[in-house]
Design a protein around this motif. Structure first.
Motif, PDB file in Angstrom:
ATOM      1  N   ALA A 114      89.843  46.721  25.460  1.00 40.08           N
ATOM      2  CA  ALA A 114      90.587  47.934  25.805  1.00 40.08           C
ATOM      3  C   ALA A 114      91.329  47.677  27.111  1.00 40.08           C
ATOM      4  CB  ALA A 114      89.638  49.117  25.972  1.00 40.08           C
TER       5      ALA A 114
ATOM      6  N   VAL B 214      92.944  49.675  29.626  1.00 43.55           N
ATOM      7  CA  VAL B 214      93.007  51.082  30.024  1.00 43.55           C
ATOM      8  C   VAL B 214      94.118  51.299  31.045  1.00 43.55           C
ATOM      9  CG1 VAL B 214      91.734  53.012  31.031  1.00 43.55           C
ATOM     10  CG2 VAL B 214      90.558  51.366  29.542  1.00 43.55           C
TER      11      VAL B 214
ATOM     12  N   ILE C  20      95.157  51.762  25.973  1.00 45.03           N
ATOM     13  CA  ILE C  20      94.772  53.169  25.908  1.00 45.03           C
ATOM     14  C   ILE C  20      95.366  53.817  27.154  1.00 45.03           C
ATOM     15  CG2 ILE C  20      92.906  54.848  25.789  1.00 45.03           C
ATOM     16  CD1 ILE C  20      91.146  52.590  24.649  1.00 45.03           C
ATOM     17  N   ASP C  21      96.404  54.605  26.947  1.00 45.16           N
ATOM     18  CA  ASP C  21      97.156  55.174  28.055  1.00 45.16           C
ATOM     19  C   ASP C  21      97.827  56.453  27.568  1.00 45.16           C
ATOM     20  OD1 ASP C  21      99.137  55.759  30.044  1.00 45.16           O
ATOM     21  OD2 ASP C  21      99.117  53.650  30.655  1.00 45.16           O
TER      22      ASP C  21
ATOM     23  N   TYR D 196      91.547  57.887  28.280  1.00 39.33           N
ATOM     24  CA  TYR D 196      90.368  57.054  28.057  1.00 39.33           C
ATOM     25  C   TYR D 196      89.126  57.766  28.566  1.00 39.33           C
ATOM     26  CZ  TYR D 196      87.041  53.289  28.238  1.00 39.33           C
ATOM     27  OH  TYR D 196      85.913  52.535  28.060  1.00 39.33           O
ATOM     28  N   THR D 197      88.040  57.690  27.785  1.00 36.12           N
ATOM     29  CA  THR D 197      86.741  58.213  28.215  1.00 36.12           C
ATOM     30  C   THR D 197      85.685  57.131  28.032  1.00 36.12           C
ATOM     31  OG1 THR D 197      86.061  59.057  26.045  1.00 36.12           O
ATOM     32  CG2 THR D 197      87.393  60.543  27.448  1.00 36.12           C
TER      33      THR D 197
ATOM     34  N   MET E 205      84.444  55.899  24.576  1.00 39.66           N
ATOM     35  CA  MET E 205      85.224  54.946  23.784  1.00 39.66           C
ATOM     36  C   MET E 205      84.712  53.517  23.943  1.00 39.66           C
ATOM     37  SD  MET E 205      89.042  56.236  24.585  1.00 39.66           S
ATOM     38  CE  MET E 205      89.694  57.785  24.004  1.00 39.66           C
TER      39      MET E 205
ATOM     40  N   VAL F 125      86.177  46.143  28.547  1.00 40.68           N
ATOM     41  CA  VAL F 125      87.073  47.212  28.983  1.00 40.68           C
ATOM     42  C   VAL F 125      87.741  46.711  30.260  1.00 40.68           C
ATOM     43  CG1 VAL F 125      87.230  49.588  29.832  1.00 40.68           C
ATOM     44  CG2 VAL F 125      85.635  49.013  27.968  1.00 40.68           C
TER      45      VAL F 125
ATOM     46  N   ALA G 255      92.033  56.930  35.546  1.00 38.52           N
ATOM     47  CA  ALA G 255      90.958  56.523  34.636  1.00 38.52           C
ATOM     48  C   ALA G 255      89.915  55.641  35.332  1.00 38.52           C
ATOM     49  CB  ALA G 255      91.540  55.782  33.439  1.00 38.52           C
TER      50      ALA G 255
ATOM     51  N   SER H 170      86.229  56.602  34.743  1.00 32.80           N
ATOM     52  CA  SER H 170      85.873  56.397  33.337  1.00 32.80           C
ATOM     53  C   SER H 170      85.719  54.916  33.009  1.00 32.80           C
ATOM     54  CB  SER H 170      86.927  57.021  32.424  1.00 32.80           C
ATOM     55  OG  SER H 170      86.908  58.418  32.536  1.00 32.80           O
TER      56      SER H 170
ATOM     57  N   SER I 235      82.100  53.054  32.006  1.00 32.52           N
ATOM     58  CA  SER I 235      81.996  52.330  30.736  1.00 32.52           C
ATOM     59  C   SER I 235      81.049  51.141  30.815  1.00 32.52           C
ATOM     60  CB  SER I 235      83.377  51.836  30.298  1.00 32.52           C
ATOM     61  OG  SER I 235      84.212  52.926  30.016  1.00 32.52           O
TER      62      SER I 235
END
Length: 162
Positions: free
Chosen positions: A31, A33, A55-56, A72-73, A76, A83, A91, A94, A98
């Motif tokens: 990912a 982010v 992821i944006d 993004y959380t 995910m 990540v 983010a 988050s 992760s």
């Protein structure tokens, strides 16, 4: 490297991709982010064979770059082996959280960690390190091979009991 316009050192995408390829050969799903236009994702996919996606929520990815236009959380993270937040802006928390589910490479640039303290880059990295330690993790400082002040970050691996 590219005809596209980006801020900062043009070599940073290649440097981060090479760092990921060399340091995380077991990773398959990545990912990216707050990955913006997705140049890092493009390089990870084309040169190194990763299944990477941006992821944006801004939805700015270049044509042909897999991207999800959403916030993004940490939930995910279950799907990804790695990540990556090379400049995750809002983010940041988050991405760091992760690390309870996936390995994280974070290169914080701006203080989106806390609103109640002004943090410079070194203090920001230390606050994130303290947070990860408080959850049983061992933060690993890294320096990436590109110029500029935003080339220092952390590898955060999931601790046994995060």
């Amino acid at each position: 490297m590219t005809r596209h316009r980006f801020h900062g050192d043009r070599e940073r995408f290649e440097a981060v991709a090479r760092f990921i390829a060399d340091g995380f050969p077991e990773a398959r799903y990545v990912a990216d982010v707050a990955g913006g236009q997705g140049m890092l994702t493009r390089i990870l996919r084309k040169r190194f064979g990763f299944e990477a996606e941006v992821i944006d929520p801004r939805g700015w990815a270049l044509k042909g770059v897999p991207a999800r236009a959403e916030v993004y959380t940490p939930a995910m993270a279950d799907y990804y082996d790695l990540v990556v937040g090379p400049h995750p802006d809002q983010a940041l928390r988050s991405v760091v959280e992760s690390a309870g589910k996936a390995t994280v490479l974070v290169v914080p640039c701006c203080n989106f960690w806390t609103r109640d303290k002004r943090l410079g880059r070194e203090e920001l990295i230390e606050e994130i390190s303290d947070f990860h330690r408080s959850h049983g993790g061992i933060p690993e400082p890294v320096a990436l091979a590109f110029s500029g002040p935003a080339n220092r970050g952390l590898i955060l691996r999931p601790p046994p009991d995060y």
